[in-house]
Write a protein that holds these residues in place. Structure first.
Motif, PDB file in Angstrom:
ATOM      1  N   VAL A  63       0.829  -1.214   0.000  1.00 15.91           N
ATOM      2  CA  VAL A  63       0.000   0.000   0.000  1.00 15.91           C
ATOM      3  C   VAL A  63       0.861   1.260   0.000  1.00 15.91           C
ATOM      4  CG1 VAL A  63      -1.978  -1.156   1.056  1.00 15.91           C
ATOM      5  CG2 VAL A  63      -0.318   0.015   2.524  1.00 15.91           C
ATOM      6  N   ARG A  64       2.035   1.201   0.610  1.00 11.55           N
ATOM      7  CA  ARG A  64       2.915   2.360   0.520  1.00 11.55           C
ATOM      8  C   ARG A  64       3.383   2.576  -0.913  1.00 11.55           C
ATOM      9  NH1 ARG A  64       4.362   0.651   5.768  1.00 11.55           N
ATOM     10  NH2 ARG A  64       5.908  -0.803   4.956  1.00 11.55           N
ATOM     11  N   GLY A  65       3.542   1.473  -1.648  1.00 11.18           N
ATOM     12  CA  GLY A  65       3.917   1.579  -3.049  1.00 11.18           C
ATOM     13  C   GLY A  65       2.834   2.210  -3.906  1.00 11.18           C
ATOM     14  N   LEU A  66       1.620   2.280  -3.367  1.00 14.29           N
ATOM     15  CA  LEU A  66       0.500   2.903  -4.075  1.00 14.29           C
ATOM     16  C   LEU A  66       0.104   4.230  -3.433  1.00 14.29           C
ATOM     17  CD1 LEU A  66      -1.579  -0.320  -4.738  1.00 14.29           C
ATOM     18  CD2 LEU A  66      -0.407   1.070  -6.450  1.00 14.29           C
ATOM     19  N   GLY A  67       0.988   4.773  -2.596  1.00 12.03           N
ATOM     20  CA  GLY A  67       0.785   6.117  -2.090  1.00 12.03           C
ATOM     21  C   GLY A  67       0.211   6.252  -0.702  1.00 12.03           C
ATOM     22  N   ALA A  68      -0.125   5.161  -0.044  1.00  7.26           N
ATOM     23  CA  ALA A  68      -0.674   5.229   1.310  1.00  7.26           C
ATOM     24  C   ALA A  68       0.462   5.295   2.328  1.00  7.26           C
ATOM     25  CB  ALA A  68      -1.574   4.040   1.588  1.00  7.26           C
ATOM     26  N   SER A  69       0.140   5.733   3.551  1.00 10.82           N
ATOM     27  CA  SER A  69       1.166   5.800   4.596  1.00 10.82           C
ATOM     28  C   SER A  69       0.585   5.393   5.941  1.00 10.82           C
ATOM     29  CB  SER A  69       1.749   7.217   4.676  1.00 10.82           C
ATOM     30  OG  SER A  69       0.712   8.173   4.854  1.00 10.82           O
ATOM     31  N   PRO A  70       0.090   4.147   6.046  1.00 11.31           N
ATOM     32  CA  PRO A  70      -0.504   3.695   7.305  1.00 11.31           C
ATOM     33  C   PRO A  70       0.558   3.413   8.357  1.00 11.31           C
ATOM     34  CG  PRO A  70      -0.367   1.873   5.780  1.00 11.31           C
ATOM     35  CD  PRO A  70       0.074   3.097   5.024  1.00 11.31           C
ATOM     36  N   SER A  71       0.128   3.461   9.623  1.00 12.57           N
ATOM     37  CA  SER A  71       1.025   3.070  10.709  1.00 12.57           C
ATOM     38  C   SER A  71       1.131   1.552  10.761  1.00 12.57           C
ATOM     39  CB  SER A  71       0.495   3.588  12.046  1.00 12.57           C
ATOM     40  OG  SER A  71      -0.714   2.910  12.390  1.00 12.57           O
ATOM     41  N   ARG A  72       2.143   1.052  11.462  1.00 14.91           N
ATOM     42  CA  ARG A  72       2.282  -0.405  11.612  1.00 14.91           C
ATOM     43  C   ARG A  72       1.064  -0.985  12.316  1.00 14.91           C
ATOM     44  NH1 ARG A  72       5.174  -4.894  11.684  1.00 14.91           N
ATOM     45  NH2 ARG A  72       5.099  -6.264  13.508  1.00 14.91           N
ATOM     46  N   ALA A  73       0.562  -0.289  13.330  1.00 15.67           N
ATOM     47  CA  ALA A  73      -0.608  -0.782  14.062  1.00 15.67           C
ATOM     48  C   ALA A  73      -1.823  -0.894  13.153  1.00 15.67           C
ATOM     49  CB  ALA A  73      -0.916   0.132  15.238  1.00 15.67           C
ATOM     50  N   GLU A  74      -1.994   0.071  12.268  1.00 15.77           N
ATOM     51  CA  GLU A  74      -3.130   0.027  11.331  1.00 15.77           C
ATOM     52  C   GLU A  74      -3.003  -1.153  10.381  1.00 15.77           C
ATOM     53  OE1 GLU A  74      -4.346   4.738  10.896  1.00 15.77           O
ATOM     54  OE2 GLU A  74      -2.620   3.973   9.773  1.00 15.77           O
ATOM     55  N   VAL A  75      -1.798  -1.417   9.924  1.00 13.65           N
ATOM     56  CA  VAL A  75      -1.594  -2.547   9.012  1.00 13.65           C
ATOM     57  C   VAL A  75      -1.779  -3.865   9.755  1.00 13.65           C
ATOM     58  CG1 VAL A  75       0.038  -3.712   7.495  1.00 13.65           C
ATOM     59  CG2 VAL A  75      -0.043  -1.212   7.546  1.00 13.65           C
ATOM     60  N   LEU A  76      -1.190  -3.993  10.929  1.00 14.06           N
ATOM     61  CA  LEU A  76      -1.279  -5.241  11.690  1.00 14.06           C
ATOM     62  C   LEU A  76      -2.726  -5.579  12.022  1.00 14.06           C
ATOM     63  CD1 LEU A  76       0.516  -7.455  12.863  1.00 14.06           C
ATOM     64  CD2 LEU A  76       0.587  -6.162  15.002  1.00 14.06           C
ATOM     65  N   ALA A  77      -3.548  -4.564  12.224  1.00 16.08           N
ATOM     66  CA  ALA A  77      -4.955  -4.791  12.560  1.00 16.08           C
ATOM     67  C   ALA A  77      -5.743  -5.408  11.412  1.00 16.08           C
ATOM     68  CB  ALA A  77      -5.608  -3.476  12.973  1.00 16.08           C
ATOM     69  N   THR A  78      -5.191  -5.385  10.202  1.00 13.95           N
ATOM     70  CA  THR A  78      -5.899  -5.972   9.057  1.00 13.95           C
ATOM     71  C   THR A  78      -5.616  -7.450   8.874  1.00 13.95           C
ATOM     72  OG1 THR A  78      -4.155  -5.542   7.401  1.00 13.95           O
ATOM     73  CG2 THR A  78      -5.714  -3.747   7.858  1.00 13.95           C
ATOM     74  N   VAL A  79      -4.573  -7.957   9.539  1.00  9.82           N
ATOM     75  CA  VAL A  79      -4.183  -9.357   9.353  1.00  9.82           C
ATOM     76  C   VAL A  79      -5.296 -10.272   9.845  1.00  9.82           C
ATOM     77  CG1 VAL A  79      -2.518 -11.149   9.964  1.00  9.82           C
ATOM     78  CG2 VAL A  79      -1.735  -8.808   9.530  1.00  9.82           C
ATOM     79  N   GLY A  80      -5.622 -11.265   9.023  1.00  7.72           N
ATOM     80  CA  GLY A  80      -6.682 -12.198   9.374  1.00  7.72           C
ATOM     81  C   GLY A  80      -8.043 -11.770   8.859  1.00  7.72           C
ATOM     82  N   LYS A  81      -8.105 -10.611   8.226  1.00  4.98           N
ATOM     83  CA  LYS A  81      -9.359 -10.123   7.656  1.00  4.98           C
ATOM     84  C   LYS A  81      -9.299 -10.251   6.140  1.00  4.98           C
ATOM     85  CE  LYS A  81     -10.229  -6.920  11.483  1.00  4.98           C
ATOM     86  NZ  LYS A  81      -9.116  -7.385  12.330  1.00  4.98           N
ATOM     87  N   PRO A  82     -10.444 -10.235   5.438  1.00  8.77           N
ATOM     88  CA  PRO A  82     -10.432 -10.365   3.976  1.00  8.77           C
ATOM     89  C   PRO A  82      -9.491  -9.351   3.329  1.00  8.77           C
ATOM     90  CG  PRO A  82     -12.656 -10.577   4.801  1.00  8.77           C
ATOM     91  CD  PRO A  82     -11.813 -10.186   5.979  1.00  8.77           C
ATOM     92  N   LEU A  83      -8.676  -9.820   2.396  1.00  8.41           N
ATOM     93  CA  LEU A  83      -7.589  -9.012   1.853  1.00  8.41           C
ATOM     94  C   LEU A  83      -8.081  -7.750   1.158  1.00  8.41           C
ATOM     95  CD1 LEU A  83      -4.559  -8.690   1.235  1.00  8.41           C
ATOM     96  CD2 LEU A  83      -4.954 -10.024  -0.848  1.00  8.41           C
ATOM     97  N   GLU A  84      -9.017  -7.893   0.211  1.00  8.42           N
ATOM     98  CA  GLU A  84      -9.437  -6.724  -0.561  1.00  8.42           C
ATOM     99  C   GLU A  84     -10.014  -5.620   0.320  1.00  8.42           C
ATOM    100  OE1 GLU A  84      -8.829  -9.732  -3.682  1.00  8.42           O
ATOM    101  OE2 GLU A  84      -9.679  -9.757  -1.668  1.00  8.42           O
ATOM    102  N   ALA A  85     -10.834  -5.999   1.290  1.00  5.94           N
ATOM    103  CA  ALA A  85     -11.415  -4.998   2.181  1.00  5.94           C
ATOM    104  C   ALA A  85     -10.329  -4.321   3.012  1.00  5.94           C
ATOM    105  CB  ALA A  85     -12.453  -5.646   3.094  1.00  5.94           C
TER     106      ALA A  85
END
Length: 238
Positions: free
Chosen positions: A28-50
């Protein structure tokens, strides 16, 4: 009567959250986003596209989401699967073998799509331990809805009242409770022990051998739920 034990994968059987979060963040950083590590880690285990759409700040149907998913899947084998059995958490192969030897049917219910889930289970060498693998793309509604858990029980021919779900997230516990499964939450994955308890986990443990201890006896006496506690009591799995 048949009993079943159904598992999540990421953060429950395999120590993949850090590797997956690193990959998602890079994509996502390669596509211009700049999320925190906590925000990214919170997505693990959830549907990928969403998850990707949320981090990118676009809709699931946006072209950027499709591009991010394609980049993620193209790198998944090299960045994650290449680690093979080293991804498994301590005690997982032995614990699964013990459960099978005791006559339990084992399943997986994961938010991964089928190709990714099967590839991960194959790469880590544990695919043959499971009697069914139910994935996000095999049901109408994913976690936290009960569809995957119910599909797993139907595949295994096991009643919910004699069966368990083991997972590391609040959505795991919510899904399992909606399907009337007993639950073991693991605090070494994505969500904290406090969050898992608040979500209704019957037991919360800190390592995989403690999962087996709970499943071996159908209950657990705190502090035996905790890693490093007194030795496992004797007794056969039932």
């Amino acid at each position: 009567m048949t009993s079943a034990i159904v598992f999540d994968i990421d953060g429950t059987l395999a120590d993949t959250p850090s590797a997956i979060a690193e990959l998602i963040g890079d994509v996502v950083r390669g596509l211009g986003a700049s999320p925190s590590r906590a925000e990214v880690l919170a997505t693990v285990g959830k549907p990928l596209e969403a998850s990707l759409a949320g981090l990118l700040g676009v809709s699931v149907d946006d072209d950027a989401t499709a591009e991010a998913a394609a980049r993620y899947r193209a790198r998944f084998a090299a960045d994650v699967l290449s680690r093979g059995p080293a991804l498994l958490l301590p005690g997982v192969p032995e614990g699964l073998d013990r459960l099978r030897a005791a006559g339990h049917l084992l399943g997986v219910a994961t938010s991964k799509i089928s190709t990714s889930a099967l590839a991960l289970l194959e790469a880590t060498g544990i695919l043959d331990r499971f009697d069914t693998v139910v994935c996000h793309d095999m049901v109408e509604r994913g976690k936290p809805h009960p569809d995957m858990a119910l599909r797993s029980l139907a595949d295994l021919g096991a009643p919910a009242a004699r069966s368990w779900y083991v997972g590391d997230t609040v959505t795991d516990m919510t899904m399992a409770r909606a399907a009337a499964l007993r639950t073991v939450g693991v605090s070494y994955g994505v969500d904290s022990a406090e969050a898992l308890t608040a979500a209704g986990a019957d037991h919360v443990v800190a390592d995989f051998p403690s999962v087996i201890r709970v499943l071996a006896h159908g209950t657990a006496v705190t502090p035996h739920d905790l890693a490093g506690a007194s030795p496992e009591p004797t007794g056969a799995l039932t």
